[in-house]
Design a protein around this motif. Sequence first.
Motif, PDB file in Angstrom:
ATOM      1  N   ILE A   1     118.477   8.902 -34.376  1.00  0.00           N
ATOM      2  CA  ILE A   1     117.667   8.295 -33.273  1.00  0.00           C
ATOM      3  C   ILE A   1     116.585   9.056 -33.194  1.00  0.00           C
ATOM      4  CG2 ILE A   1     117.742   8.056 -30.856  1.00  0.00           C
ATOM      5  CD1 ILE A   1     120.588   8.255 -30.704  1.00  0.00           C
ATOM      6  N   PHE A   2     116.437  10.486 -33.231  1.00  0.00           N
ATOM      7  CA  PHE A   2     115.228  11.028 -32.814  1.00  0.00           C
ATOM      8  C   PHE A   2     114.424  11.087 -34.042  1.00  0.00           C
ATOM      9  CE2 PHE A   2     112.734  14.909 -32.857  1.00  0.00           C
ATOM     10  CZ  PHE A   2     112.334  14.821 -31.392  1.00  0.00           C
ATOM     11  N   ARG A  13     114.401   9.453 -37.067  1.00  0.00           N
ATOM     12  CA  ARG A  13     113.863   8.255 -37.593  1.00  0.00           C
ATOM     13  C   ARG A  13     113.057   7.367 -36.926  1.00  0.00           C
ATOM     14  NH1 ARG A  13     118.889   4.693 -39.525  1.00  0.00           N
ATOM     15  NH2 ARG A  13     119.539   6.769 -40.270  1.00  0.00           N
ATOM     16  N   ASP A  14     113.323   7.585 -35.494  1.00  0.00           N
ATOM     17  CA  ASP A  14     112.459   6.680 -34.410  1.00  0.00           C
ATOM     18  C   ASP A  14     110.975   7.213 -34.817  1.00  0.00           C
ATOM     19  OD1 ASP A  14     113.976   5.230 -32.737  1.00  0.00           O
ATOM     20  OD2 ASP A  14     113.572   6.553 -30.882  1.00  0.00           O
ATOM     21  N   CYS A  15     110.854   8.407 -34.757  1.00  0.00           N
ATOM     22  CA  CYS A  15     109.484   8.666 -35.162  1.00  0.00           C
ATOM     23  C   CYS A  15     108.879   8.556 -36.641  1.00  0.00           C
ATOM     24  CB  CYS A  15     109.270  10.442 -34.975  1.00  0.00           C
ATOM     25  SG  CYS A  15     107.662  11.152 -34.597  1.00  0.00           S
ATOM     26  N   ARG A  41     109.600   6.050 -38.361  1.00  0.00           N
ATOM     27  CA  ARG A  41     109.743   4.739 -38.524  1.00  0.00           C
ATOM     28  C   ARG A  41     108.414   4.201 -37.711  1.00  0.00           C
ATOM     29  NH1 ARG A  41     114.075   0.740 -36.111  1.00  0.00           N
ATOM     30  NH2 ARG A  41     113.433   1.984 -34.136  1.00  0.00           N
ATOM     31  N   MET A  42     108.269   4.818 -36.363  1.00  0.00           N
ATOM     32  CA  MET A  42     107.075   4.689 -35.688  1.00  0.00           C
ATOM     33  C   MET A  42     105.511   4.882 -36.316  1.00  0.00           C
ATOM     34  SD  MET A  42     105.841   6.657 -31.991  1.00  0.00           S
ATOM     35  CE  MET A  42     105.528   7.894 -32.836  1.00  0.00           C
ATOM     36  N   LEU A  43     105.547   5.949 -37.354  1.00  0.00           N
ATOM     37  CA  LEU A  43     104.644   6.468 -38.190  1.00  0.00           C
ATOM     38  C   LEU A  43     104.409   6.016 -39.359  1.00  0.00           C
ATOM     39  CD1 LEU A  43     104.400  10.006 -36.895  1.00  0.00           C
ATOM     40  CD2 LEU A  43     102.922   8.200 -36.027  1.00  0.00           C
ATOM     41  N   GLY A  44     105.360   4.938 -39.731  1.00  0.00           N
ATOM     42  CA  GLY A  44     105.302   4.453 -40.935  1.00  0.00           C
ATOM     43  C   GLY A  44     106.101   5.198 -42.187  1.00  0.00           C
ATOM     44  N   ARG A  45     106.465   6.231 -41.953  1.00  0.00           N
ATOM     45  CA  ARG A  45     107.228   7.022 -42.929  1.00  0.00           C
ATOM     46  C   ARG A  45     108.489   6.314 -43.151  1.00  0.00           C
ATOM     47  NH1 ARG A  45     103.752   9.598 -40.675  1.00  0.00           N
ATOM     48  NH2 ARG A  45     102.403  11.415 -41.702  1.00  0.00           N
ATOM     49  N   ASN A  89     109.232   3.152 -42.805  1.00  0.00           N
ATOM     50  CA  ASN A  89     109.115   1.941 -42.955  1.00  0.00           C
ATOM     51  C   ASN A  89     109.026   1.319 -44.598  1.00  0.00           C
ATOM     52  OD1 ASN A  89     108.518  -1.062 -42.874  1.00  0.00           O
ATOM     53  ND2 ASN A  89     106.878  -0.630 -41.352  1.00  0.00           N
ATOM     54  N   THR A  90     109.963   1.209 -45.456  1.00  0.00           N
ATOM     55  CA  THR A  90     109.796   0.935 -46.769  1.00  0.00           C
ATOM     56  C   THR A  90     109.372  -0.421 -47.294  1.00  0.00           C
ATOM     57  OG1 THR A  90     112.313   0.373 -46.664  1.00  0.00           O
ATOM     58  CG2 THR A  90     111.645   2.697 -47.078  1.00  0.00           C
ATOM     59  N   PRO A 116      99.410   6.875 -37.834  1.00  0.00           N
ATOM     60  CA  PRO A 116     100.521   6.309 -38.752  1.00  0.00           C
ATOM     61  C   PRO A 116      99.957   6.008 -39.987  1.00  0.00           C
ATOM     62  CG  PRO A 116     100.001   5.260 -36.446  1.00  0.00           C
ATOM     63  CD  PRO A 116      99.230   6.131 -36.586  1.00  0.00           C
ATOM     64  N   ILE A 117     100.958   5.719 -40.815  1.00  0.00           N
ATOM     65  CA  ILE A 117     100.360   5.168 -42.096  1.00  0.00           C
ATOM     66  C   ILE A 117     101.136   4.069 -42.475  1.00  0.00           C
ATOM     67  CG2 ILE A 117     100.264   7.554 -43.108  1.00  0.00           C
ATOM     68  CD1 ILE A 117     102.916   7.473 -44.544  1.00  0.00           C
ATOM     69  N   GLN A 118     100.590   3.372 -43.391  1.00  0.00           N
ATOM     70  CA  GLN A 118     101.059   1.987 -43.611  1.00  0.00           C
ATOM     71  C   GLN A 118     100.809   1.670 -45.322  1.00  0.00           C
ATOM     72  OE1 GLN A 118      98.645  -1.488 -42.156  1.00  0.00           O
ATOM     73  NE2 GLN A 118     100.796  -2.230 -41.150  1.00  0.00           N
ATOM     74  N   TYR A 177     100.111   4.320 -49.739  1.00  0.00           N
ATOM     75  CA  TYR A 177     100.085   4.361 -48.277  1.00  0.00           C
ATOM     76  C   TYR A 177      98.700   4.858 -47.761  1.00  0.00           C
ATOM     77  CZ  TYR A 177     105.123   4.000 -47.811  1.00  0.00           C
ATOM     78  OH  TYR A 177     106.325   3.391 -47.572  1.00  0.00           O
ATOM     79  N   LEU A 209     101.918   3.919 -29.205  1.00  0.00           N
ATOM     80  CA  LEU A 209     103.269   4.364 -29.962  1.00  0.00           C
ATOM     81  C   LEU A 209     103.951   4.772 -28.886  1.00  0.00           C
ATOM     82  CD1 LEU A 209     101.400   6.585 -32.526  1.00  0.00           C
ATOM     83  CD2 LEU A 209     102.240   4.145 -32.980  1.00  0.00           C
ATOM     84  N   PRO A 254     109.680   9.249 -29.703  1.00  0.00           N
ATOM     85  CA  PRO A 254     111.173   9.301 -29.820  1.00  0.00           C
ATOM     86  C   PRO A 254     111.967   9.085 -28.457  1.00  0.00           C
ATOM     87  CG  PRO A 254     110.305  10.794 -31.456  1.00  0.00           C
ATOM     88  CD  PRO A 254     109.076  10.379 -30.546  1.00  0.00           C
ATOM     89  N   GLN A 255     112.970   7.948 -28.479  1.00  0.00           N
ATOM     90  CA  GLN A 255     113.486   7.852 -27.200  1.00  0.00           C
ATOM     91  C   GLN A 255     112.871   7.168 -26.038  1.00  0.00           C
ATOM     92  OE1 GLN A 255     116.029  11.761 -27.881  1.00  0.00           O
ATOM     93  NE2 GLN A 255     117.616  10.029 -27.216  1.00  0.00           N
ATOM     94  N   LEU A 274     120.333   1.068 -35.330  1.00  0.00           N
ATOM     95  CA  LEU A 274     119.905   1.715 -36.369  1.00  0.00           C
ATOM     96  C   LEU A 274     120.619   1.979 -37.733  1.00  0.00           C
ATOM     97  CD1 LEU A 274     118.347   4.742 -34.345  1.00  0.00           C
ATOM     98  CD2 LEU A 274     117.191   3.133 -35.489  1.00  0.00           C
TER      99      LEU A 274
END
Lengths: 479, 465
Positions: free
Chosen positions: A383-384, A386-388, A390-394, A396-397, B42-44, B56, B99, B102-103, B179
Amino acid sequence: MIARALAALLALVAALTGTPARHGPGPAVAAQVATDTFPHSLHAKLFTTCASCHAGISTGDTAAVWPSPELCAGCHNGDLARQVNWTPRPPRVTNLSFDHVPHVALFEAMDSGGATCQRCHAPADSLPFMEVGRASPARCVDCHGQGATSHLTQTSCEPCHTTLHDATALDTATIRAFPRPPAHDSAWVLHHQSAAIGTTCAVCHAQQFCASCHVNARMVQAIESLPADDRVAAMVRGRRVTYPRPASHLAADWDRAHGTVAKAGVAECANCHAQESCLGCHRIQERVPTIAALLRRTAGAAPGVDLAGLRPAYHLPDMQLRHRTLAAGGTATCSTCHRPSYCASCHDAAKAPGFHGANFVQRHAQQAYTAEAECAACHQTQIFCRDCHRMLGRANTNAPIGSGRYHDKQPGWLFGHGGVARRSIETCASCHAQDFCLRCHSATSGWHINPHGAGFNPSVEGKNRAMCLVCHATGVPTH
Amino acid sequence: MRHRLLSTCAVLLGLAAAAPALLAQSVRLHGTTTTQYVQLRPIQYDSSADSGAGAYVSLPVSYAAPFTQDLELSAWGLGMTGLRAYVLVRGRAALGSELIWPQSDTHFEALDAYLELERPQYLLRLGRQQRSSGLGFYGFDGLTASWRPLAALRIEGYGGRGLARASEESYNSSAITSLDPLRPDLGTILLGASVWAAPSARSTFSAIYQRELLSDASGLVSERAAFDGRVGLGSRLILSGSADADIARQQWGKARISAMVLLPRGTSLEIEAFQYRPTLDLSTIWGVFTPESHYGYSATATVAAARDMTFSGAFTYRRWQPLSSGSPFLVDVGDDQKEVSIGAHARRGTYTLDAGYHLQLGYGGDQSGGDLAVAYAPPGGWRLGVQTTAFQQTDMFRVADGTVYGLGANVKTPLGRRLGLSAEATRYFHRRLTGSTGIDWNQTRVSVSFDWTIGADADRIGSYR
């Protein structure tokens, strides 16, 4: 700008390295011990006796204690001598219970050389006539000393001073500036009880002063017998009290031993401790009679020792990182002092800057790789983390698998990642869901790459058969 | 539907625990309101970047503004000695941020919600509770029974519906299953027992056994045990050790043994040897990937050079098994790690100074960084400080090199015994190494926290802070 910064820095350095201000008498006291400004010695040949100017001293005639302005003006008229404008001093505001008349009579009976006044007003007996000034307390001690070596080492103040209650003319500034006797050193608080007899304390102190420390002031006879004083009450209002620790409290096992002492009687404890002192640890007060015997903290009264934040002896400096062994006893041990919210302030905190250092978000990768702090002990990685990520694109594959686009420092990442993953597999889980790995590591799909390392024991690790079937859908191998 | 029902039950349990507060003679409500402003970049993945090879790329700086409200309620004086109700709940929201921190989308959590009866020789606790032990943190909705036949001996048993480790979510909650679709759609049952003894003031021992099953008993999630011990020999030497065992997998997890020598005036020396192996639930595939352990040792010295002046230093060495694959595809990963840190703390009157430097060489990267903080902290809990940080790292698995400098300030103001306000702001400046690419870290972070207490004051307020 630079100059300001340097000034601020210097101020800071001075604050950190400078010596604290030496404690000395306040301005009012300094004024009292200042040398008399009248040049007596210059007038020695003009006046042959002290009574020439201070006739009222020996007779008690207050109007004649000081010379009249006209007497001075007889010479200081601008012709014979420079003109002075002088008026008699008003009566001195003091707590001295001193009467000149009997002292003069006594000294005159004792003296044959006419040095009556010099006995008190000259620094030493051997000095010439009119080498005098304001009387020094040290001269009082010569007769009233009762064995004391100096003014402030007197064990009794009453011979010369009235009680604070009677010294109604003194203002708070003067009271605040009373000199501190040498006996009132840093350890004085711990043993002043034996000296708190008679009225000596009342010369400088009133009931409210004692009550600003003593939680049980109204139950202590010595305090109750002191007069109350509004000036002292104003002085101690809001006073921040620091309670010293008695020698018995410094013992390594005091945390444990104090219960036995308290059970023997809390009369002495009650001087410094209110119920609240104990309730910080003993949270169920109903079952501890000795605590119930103490007074409750009340508004305006002495707060008593505040044990909030007091560290037990076994809370060593590294307690924050090494408390596991103690905490392993279960919540009951820690909850003696700490509430769940206290633990949660780090372990489940909205933010935990005290635990994680500055800039931790950027630093934390290496700590996670090395398991320097076990992230999963406090964070639900799925949760914790992966939440962050994923949010920052890390996490997200979108990048093609095998391209090594994210793990771009390792050109052959796809082929070498297994060894690294086994070392810190929790970090993989902080970005990748399980099904991501199954794209390659599955017996039924993908590239059929076996993820089990050396030493894998299916009979032991396959205790959750449902998970085995995730990859081995057609049947779990037995070897 | 079933998950929602369970969650509703949990909340109702919390409310049931809170309800007696209405009847209690003494009630205390404590709250902590925290708001943060966190800039992040963020990165993309951009398939057209790097001349079409794909890479990226950094996106513009964005921000998250999480808001957290903790509420803690204690109620006692319920007509039975030792009976109290305790609730600790948390609300979260994202304040207009782009953004989601978390949580932040978990708007309500019940961390604790229980009724407790504590008597001299036993304790019963019913409701949602957290279990901290040598196994880490586990939450569950159920019952704890503790028997204390002697002052220094306690035997406990506990059990109930398990919550996912280090969270307030059950394993079959949507927060977790969404998840990870491979998670079994089942909750868990947590059962455990422990014994704790303190034969002397400086010695404690505890042992715990815990078993977690899928709620239909079709599979084992974990079966673990842990032992912790600490023995004081004389007044100068403390020996401590701990170990946890993954009984299900028949292997040791983490273990450590240490000796600390306490010298006069706050000086101490500690040496420690340890092993680390992660403990992973059997309900995930990670465990069958054969995680490797590492071992290491450390030495820590703390020297009180003068009153209110302390220096400390530590060295840690870790070593992993050589990469089993002997892969030629990994570059400069290495098998060990060294870590050195030094620190200083000084206090002069109402001023404090804290400084530290930390160097880590491997594994996963190298880091070098220092922190310096100066504060004006007069008695009464006020604090006004500034902090600086400088930090440099190189990563082994990702190109993310650079130096970051940070400058910030913090303030803490106790507004009476029952109110407190603290705030902190730091600005980070990122300077990349020559030729390096990676993620920009120029950013600002701010947090404001407000702490308050109302109601009875039987316990100490200070223990909240």
